[in-house]
Design a protein around this motif. Structure first.
Motif, PDB file in Angstrom:
ATOM      1  N   VAL A 150       5.885  10.032   1.805  1.00  0.00           N
ATOM      2  CA  VAL A 150       4.922   8.994   1.476  1.00  0.00           C
ATOM      3  C   VAL A 150       5.360   7.705   2.151  1.00  0.00           C
ATOM      4  N   THR A 151       4.397   6.882   2.538  1.00  0.00           N
ATOM      5  CA  THR A 151       4.682   5.630   3.237  1.00  0.00           C
ATOM      6  C   THR A 151       4.303   4.436   2.365  1.00  0.00           C
ATOM      7  N   PHE A 152       5.211   3.460   2.305  1.00  0.00           N
ATOM      8  CA  PHE A 152       4.964   2.174   1.648  1.00  0.00           C
ATOM      9  C   PHE A 152       4.770   1.126   2.752  1.00  0.00           C
ATOM     10  N   ALA A 153       3.757   0.266   2.609  1.00  0.00           N
ATOM     11  CA  ALA A 153       3.488  -0.739   3.641  1.00  0.00           C
ATOM     12  C   ALA A 153       3.140  -2.065   2.994  1.00  0.00           C
ATOM     13  N   TRP A 154       3.800  -3.138   3.475  1.00  0.00           N
ATOM     14  CA  TRP A 154       3.455  -4.476   2.997  1.00  0.00           C
ATOM     15  C   TRP A 154       2.077  -4.867   3.520  1.00  0.00           C
TER      16      TRP A 154
ATOM     17  N   ARG B 149       0.845  -1.188   0.000  1.00  0.00           N
ATOM     18  CA  ARG B 149       0.000   0.000   0.000  1.00  0.00           C
ATOM     19  C   ARG B 149       0.883   1.242   0.000  1.00  0.00           C
ATOM     20  N   VAL B 150       0.372   2.305  -0.610  1.00  0.00           N
ATOM     21  CA  VAL B 150       1.101   3.575  -0.658  1.00  0.00           C
ATOM     22  C   VAL B 150       0.163   4.658  -0.126  1.00  0.00           C
TER      23      VAL B 150
ATOM     24  N   VAL C 297      10.733  -4.802   8.327  1.00  0.00           N
ATOM     25  CA  VAL C 297      10.046  -3.536   8.589  1.00  0.00           C
ATOM     26  C   VAL C 297       8.810  -3.476   7.703  1.00  0.00           C
ATOM     27  N   GLN C 298       7.635  -3.461   8.327  1.00  0.00           N
ATOM     28  CA  GLN C 298       6.412  -3.525   7.531  1.00  0.00           C
ATOM     29  C   GLN C 298       6.117  -2.222   6.815  1.00  0.00           C
ATOM     30  N   GLU C 299       6.353  -1.060   7.465  1.00  0.00           N
ATOM     31  CA  GLU C 299       6.078   0.229   6.843  1.00  0.00           C
ATOM     32  C   GLU C 299       7.368   1.029   6.720  1.00  0.00           C
ATOM     33  N   TYR C 300       7.506   1.756   5.608  1.00  0.00           N
ATOM     34  CA  TYR C 300       8.708   2.545   5.404  1.00  0.00           C
ATOM     35  C   TYR C 300       8.302   3.874   4.774  1.00  0.00           C
ATOM     36  N   THR C 301       8.709   4.979   5.393  1.00  0.00           N
ATOM     37  CA  THR C 301       8.363   6.324   4.926  1.00  0.00           C
ATOM     38  C   THR C 301       9.579   6.982   4.303  1.00  0.00           C
TER      39      THR C 301
ATOM     40  N   ILE D  39      12.990   0.666  -3.064  1.00  0.00           N
ATOM     41  CA  ILE D  39      11.958   1.550  -3.604  1.00  0.00           C
ATOM     42  C   ILE D  39      12.622   2.498  -4.596  1.00  0.00           C
ATOM     43  N   ARG D  40      12.045   2.579  -5.801  1.00  0.00           N
ATOM     44  CA  ARG D  40      12.587   3.484  -6.823  1.00  0.00           C
ATOM     45  C   ARG D  40      11.458   4.334  -7.392  1.00  0.00           C
ATOM     46  N   LEU D  41      11.782   5.587  -7.695  1.00  0.00           N
ATOM     47  CA  LEU D  41      10.870   6.497  -8.369  1.00  0.00           C
ATOM     48  C   LEU D  41      11.487   6.919  -9.691  1.00  0.00           C
ATOM     49  N   PHE D  42      10.689   6.909 -10.762  1.00  0.00           N
ATOM     50  CA  PHE D  42      11.165   7.256 -12.098  1.00  0.00           C
ATOM     51  C   PHE D  42      10.241   8.304 -12.709  1.00  0.00           C
ATOM     52  N   ASP D  43      10.784   9.096 -13.655  1.00  0.00           N
ATOM     53  CA  ASP D  43       9.901   9.893 -14.489  1.00  0.00           C
ATOM     54  C   ASP D  43       9.463   9.037 -15.674  1.00  0.00           C
ATOM     55  N   LEU D  44       8.595   9.578 -16.525  1.00  0.00           N
ATOM     56  CA  LEU D  44       8.037   8.777 -17.608  1.00  0.00           C
ATOM     57  C   LEU D  44       9.023   8.529 -18.738  1.00  0.00           C
ATOM     58  N   GLN D  45      10.179   9.159 -18.705  1.00  0.00           N
ATOM     59  CA  GLN D  45      11.241   8.851 -19.652  1.00  0.00           C
ATOM     60  C   GLN D  45      12.193   7.787 -19.114  1.00  0.00           C
ATOM     61  N   GLY D  46      11.867   7.245 -17.916  1.00  0.00           N
ATOM     62  CA  GLY D  46      12.662   6.170 -17.350  1.00  0.00           C
ATOM     63  C   GLY D  46      13.851   6.632 -16.525  1.00  0.00           C
ATOM     64  N   ARG D  47      13.986   7.923 -16.276  1.00  0.00           N
ATOM     65  CA  ARG D  47      15.114   8.431 -15.485  1.00  0.00           C
ATOM     66  C   ARG D  47      14.831   8.270 -13.998  1.00  0.00           C
TER      67      ARG D  47
END
Length: 495
Positions: free
Chosen positions: A429-433, A419-420, A463-467, A444-452
């Motif tokens: 923002v928090t990611f949780a299993w 979950r995000v 760790v169940q949740e990570y912010t 965790i990776r974040l990309f733009d729409l050009q793949g950068r």
């Protein structure tokens, strides 16, 4: 401004088939009996490149194939709805040049138009020849024709590879775009031209056409960038200009009802990306790159196999069925065929098998999908150069069942893996299993729409949740959470 996130979770579906109809599975009632042999020695696979389905379910095909049982029918046939050969339709299409493929098929004025690079054969719906073979007439010398647009009366607007013609004063002129009547005569009242050869002409809407030529830089002496839009009378629509970031463009493969245009068929070099080339992207109505679409890239490495997207067909749920020559899409294994949402993000519920596979091509090319067309009763025709689909022997045209065909299919929906939240988010923002235990380390990776890559964070095991803190960015981005063999992807809307 910090990111504001609307997360779209990746759901994994497990389909337990009982052997009956399954969405995007083979329609086993369609069994083409034609041999689809390559012209050379009959030891290679022929290819199907175009089709037109009649209201009664019969389907005309064109491509590069033959059947030794029907020697006059080289590269053009008609099949019944079940795939059997239609013996009532038997015109000689060879023209004595049976090594030349028919790359495009259209229907207008109650006739079929089979287009080759050096001419067109016009065949009646009953199989009788109307015009066995005409090239552009009126003292023209043409290197070849490209994909035309046919009007209801059988006339057409077509690109040419620099056709030369001589006027009454003996002066030679070069024409790269022309309006032609249904008998092959040039309509000189259409007095417009491009400075280099035009490859495709597509109907954009009720009043305009979208025209593409890879080397075109001017139309009627007005600067354009490879692709341009014109009105019925040939005047230029100056509200469209291909994005300057596109240095080498693919051609249009699908024009949406909202006027956006999906490009493919060739790699597209962007000035903003020196390490990769796009194989599919979407344009806004003004020709700018649509950053909400999931652009797919190829890494330009020495010896790397370059993927190609040849066709994008709308599906009944508002998504797309995309075909070409590729082994993966969005990081998921896919055999030259993939189902996506409306913005090109993979729909993991479908086409998880081997896909289109295996060929014996005369030229040594790998298997590929050339074209996808919607059929009747929520079906899709997939055609190209291949011998297998999901491990089953097939001919180079198959019919897939649409999304409404769910009889005998049970769906087991697994819980969301991650979950995000919050939604929206500003600074973090928090990611949780979803599962409560047993989770390993992740990235965790974040990309733009050009793949950068915009950001990357390690998520510790147990760790169940990570912010994480969000980077400064504006626009749509993608997130990816990789945990061992599990990869979860989603689209993040930023404002």
């Amino acid at each position: 401004m910090k990111m504001k996130i609307a997360s779209i979770f990746s759901l994994l579906f497990l389909f337990l088939s009982s052997g009956l109809a399954q969405p995007l599975g083979l329609d086993t009632t369609f069994q083409p009996a034609h041999a689809f042999e390559d012209y050379y020695l009959k030891t290679y696979t022929g290819s199907v490149q175009g089709a037109f389905e009649e209201p009664d379910g019969r389907i005309a095909l064109c491509g590069y194939f033959r059947d030794s049982r029907y020697p006059k029918l080289a590269h053009g046939i008609r099949l019944n709805q079940n795939g059997s050969f239609d013996p009532t339709w038997n015109p000689p299409l060879g023209w004595g040049q049976t090594d030349r493929q028919i790359f495009y098929l259209s229907k207008a004025a109650g006739r079929y138009f089979f287009v080759r690079d050096h001419g067109i054969s016009v065949i009646g719906l009953n199989g009788q020849i109307v015009i066995s073979h005409f090239a552009i007439q009126d003292t023209f010398f043409c290197g070849g024709l490209f994909k035309p647009y046919f009007f209801p009366d059988g006339s057409f607007l077509t690109g040419m590879s620099g056709c030369n013609w001589q006027d009454t004063l003996g002066t030679w002129h070069k024409m790269n775009l022309a309006r032609v009547d249904s008998s092959g005569w040039i309509d000189f009242s259409f007095d417009h031209n491009a400075d280099d050869y035009v490859q495709t002409v597509d109907r954009y809407d009720s009043t305009r056409f979208l025209v593409f030529g890879r080397r075109v830089s001017a139309y009627d002496s007005i600067p354009v960038n490879k692709m341009f839009r014109i009105y019925e009378d040939g005047t230029l629509d100056t509200t469209f200009q291909l994005d300057a970031d596109i240095l080498h463009s693919g051609s249009p493969i699908y024009i949406q009802e909202d006027g956006k245009v999906i490009l493919g068929r060739d790699v597209m070099y962007l000035s903003s990306r020196s390490d990769s080339a796009a194989i599919i992207l979407r344009l806004n109505q003004d020709g700018s790159i649509d950053t909400s679409f999931n652009i797919q890239f190829n890494t330009l490495a020495v010896g790397a196999e370059v993927s190609v997207i040849n066709s994008a067909c709308p599906t009944t749920d508002g998504g797309l069925l995309i075909g070409g020559q590729f082994e993966q899409y969005d990081g998921y294994p896919r055999g030259n065929l993939v189902k996506t949402d409306a913005d090109g993000f993979i729909d993991t519920r479908y086409l998880n098998g081997a896909g289109v596979d295996s060929t014996k091509d005369h030229w040594g090319f790998p298997e590929t999908v050339f074209n996808i067309l919607p059929g009747q009763n929520d079906t899709y025709y997939v055609m190209g150069d291949f011998l297998m689909f999901d491990g089953q022997p097939v001919k180079p045209i198959i019919r897939l069942l649409g999304l409404s065909h769910t009889v005998g299919v049970e769906e087991e929906v697994r819980p969301q893996v991650v979950r995000v939240f919050p939604n929206p988010a500003s600074d973090e923002v928090t990611f949780a299993w979803e599962d409560l235990s047993g989770f390993d380390a992740a990235v965790i990776r974040l990309f733009d729409l050009q793949g950068r890559l915009l950001a990357e964070q390690n998520w510790l095991a147990g760790v169940q949740e990570y912010t994480i803190q969000l980077p400064e960015y504006s626009g749509t981005v993608l997130y990816e959470v990789e945990r061992g063999e599990v990869v979860v992807r989603g689209k993040l809307v930023v404002q």
